[in-house]
Design a protein around this motif. Sequence first.
Motif, mmCIF file in Angstrom:
data_model
loop_
_atom_site.group_PDB
_atom_site.id
_atom_site.type_symbol
_atom_site.label_atom_id
_atom_site.label_comp_id
_atom_site.label_asym_id
_atom_site.label_seq_id
_atom_site.Cartn_x
_atom_site.Cartn_y
_atom_site.Cartn_z
ATOM 1 N N ASN A 144 0.713 -1.204 -0.294
ATOM 2 C CA ASN A 144 -0.106 0.266 0.113
ATOM 3 C C ASN A 144 0.466 1.433 0.265
ATOM 4 O O ASN A 144 1.699 1.501 0.760
ATOM 5 C CB ASN A 144 -0.946 -0.090 1.078
ATOM 6 C CG ASN A 144 -2.133 0.867 0.965
ATOM 7 O OD1 ASN A 144 -1.896 1.461 0.244
ATOM 8 N ND2 ASN A 144 -3.095 1.338 2.653
ATOM 9 N N ILE A 145 0.784 2.078 -1.096
ATOM 10 C CA ILE A 145 0.972 3.404 -1.240
ATOM 11 C C ILE A 145 0.274 4.190 -0.661
ATOM 12 O O ILE A 145 0.555 5.839 -1.345
ATOM 13 C CB ILE A 145 2.195 3.464 -2.405
ATOM 14 C CG1 ILE A 145 1.807 3.521 -3.562
ATOM 15 C CG2 ILE A 145 3.404 2.447 -2.435
ATOM 16 C CD1 ILE A 145 2.566 3.769 -4.836
ATOM 17 N N GLY A 146 -0.647 4.166 -0.533
ATOM 18 C CA GLY A 146 -1.474 5.568 -1.313
ATOM 19 C C GLY A 146 -2.357 5.895 -2.373
ATOM 20 O O GLY A 146 -2.128 4.887 -3.062
ATOM 21 N N SER A 147 -3.302 6.650 -2.179
ATOM 22 C CA SER A 147 -4.685 6.579 -3.476
ATOM 23 C C SER A 147 -3.897 7.718 -4.622
ATOM 24 O O SER A 147 -3.625 8.562 -4.339
ATOM 25 C CB SER A 147 -5.929 6.874 -2.924
ATOM 26 O OG SER A 147 -6.331 7.772 -4.154
ATOM 27 N N PRO A 148 -4.183 6.944 -5.749
ATOM 28 C CA PRO A 148 -3.208 7.783 -6.625
ATOM 29 C C PRO A 148 -4.338 8.927 -7.200
ATOM 30 O O PRO A 148 -3.874 10.241 -7.327
ATOM 31 C CB PRO A 148 -3.483 6.871 -7.995
ATOM 32 C CG PRO A 148 -3.946 5.862 -7.884
ATOM 33 C CD PRO A 148 -4.147 5.988 -6.046
#
Length: 655
Positions: A144-148
């Motif tokens: 998980n790296i966050g919403s584009p």
Amino acid sequence: MFRLKTSLKPTGDQPQAIKKLVKNLKSGARHQVLLGVTGSGKTYTMAAVIEKVQRPALIISPNKTLCAQLYQEFKEFFPENAVHFFVSYYDYYQPEAYIPQSDTFIEKDAKINEELDRLRHAAVQDLLTRKNVIVIASVSCIYNIGSPEDYQKVSLEIKSGQKTRRKDFLAHLTALQYQRNDIDFKPGTFRVRGDIVEIYLVTGKEIVRVEFSGDEIETLKTKKDVLDSRFYALDYFKLFPAHFWVTPQEKLKIAAENIKLELQEQLKKLKKENKPMEAQRLEQRTNYDLEMMRETGFCHGIENYSRHLEFRKTGEPPFTLIDYFPENSVIFIDESHLTISQLRAMANQDRARKKTLIEYGFRLPSAIDNRPFTFDEFNQKAKQIIYVSATPDDYEKRKATQRNIVEQLIRPTGLLEPSIEIRPTQNQVKNLIEEIRKRIAKKQRILVLTLTKRLAEVLSEHLTEEKISCQWLHSEVKTLERPQILKELREGKYDVLVGINLLREGLDLPEVVLVAILDADKEGFLRSDTTLIQTMGRAARHLEGHVILYADKITGSMKRAIREIERRRKIQAKHNKIHGIVPRPIVKPIRDWPFMTKEKEVFSEFRLVRDKKLLEREMKTAASNLDFERAAEIRDLIKELKNDKSKSYGNHKKR
């Protein structure tokens, strides 16, 4: 457009492999296998496929060393395109964990490598703004790296002539997690000098200067090089956040309320289960995090609240690097026999650790949704996959079916698979030293494979005592040091490299002539037929490639590995005979490792500068910024430059 720049031409069975892979991609095949032997040019084949289909590509590799090697090769193949490196940004990482048996809580402990962090941001920013992007990634790309959408939404658009107060502009920069630092100006910071604001982009690529006139942006400028004194005018610039976990303010308020509601529900549950200590702990930790988010928009461990920040439902997949790619992208899974098992295991390991933290009041239940993809989720997101390996497993073969398995068994150089012999384990180290000395006399390199890290280190020390230039390499060697060690082996600083499984898949070391495998008859993961084939392949790039298996019995794995190597050897020999090919050695340039710590990078950049006036100007700038350490380094370089010139003049007079 993707443009492949190389003097190489498809040879051997590369043309048919490229043609078939491209045809299958265009017809919509979801799964393919490229079964290519060591030295057959699999990397070139992948590059040629990307050029022909003209689609963005994600190449997933099993470890950072292979990622680095692939990154360098693809940068050379596609110099006009965006080629990026995306791996875990930790040099060291210990996730938070709780051991109930001993009532031990282990705090999250990590050392972030700022250079790797910058490279991750550079990758996602190009994916959001360009079409011709190739990303070389480790398996951390499914985390998980966050919403584009949020990453783009919180970005700041800056225009020349834009009406905005300097005070508001600085507040925007802070909201994007850029930190003000007027003294130590580095990526992810900004500095203010009167009406001038300079922003050092988190990617480390460039510096943006914003000049104000009253409540208006008068001019917008940029420069690509820190050493360059000239700025170039811009009309428009889009500034992305300095962290992945930055949420729009309006969403942050709603998320905070949802976190509070979940907290109340979990507190009731813990109290009902007669866990007052756990309830108190959870309430204290969560309220502290909420306060930090309210004040700064960020908190330590903010990713554990990602489900609320992104308004995902319970159990919904997280946002990963794959979500930043367009729908028509192609995914290559390099060394798939190894990478697939890693992709399978990541979510399960993460879930087990989080469940304990939740049960004992260290985290809210929603923390479990800050996770990597499950393997099923990965397969749903990945529209078209090409598995690349010399030894694909049954899973890859089954998914591709026989129709979509593309073999590439012919080496363009005509090199045969290495010859193999089995020797007894008694006195194996003594025998090994004799073999090593023979190769050193010919200025050849040697790889030695052990079963444990400890044995690798002990053997390396013993060889050093025997006056053999040697180095060990395993997982405890820092990420950015591994490619440098391999480079030094090729250059001849070391004659022998001792390791475990890091010396298996994909490493291009054409100078290696001998691979010695100690205790080859110890069945298991490190001595399976797949592992043995991969390991023996390290000697397949040299005309005199040879493998010694130290074993007292021939195991099933050894038998299968030797049989497969012999099969491939016969195919190449037949091809050579038909086409009159005389095997020739692989010539591969020794590349410099492109990533260094910032200090080394800047210092080496200064060393390349021979202009005394430019150095003096940079020294004064550093001093005026109160960066006296940097100024002193440049001063010393100016002295060296003067000394070099005086020596040169003295030698000229003598002549």
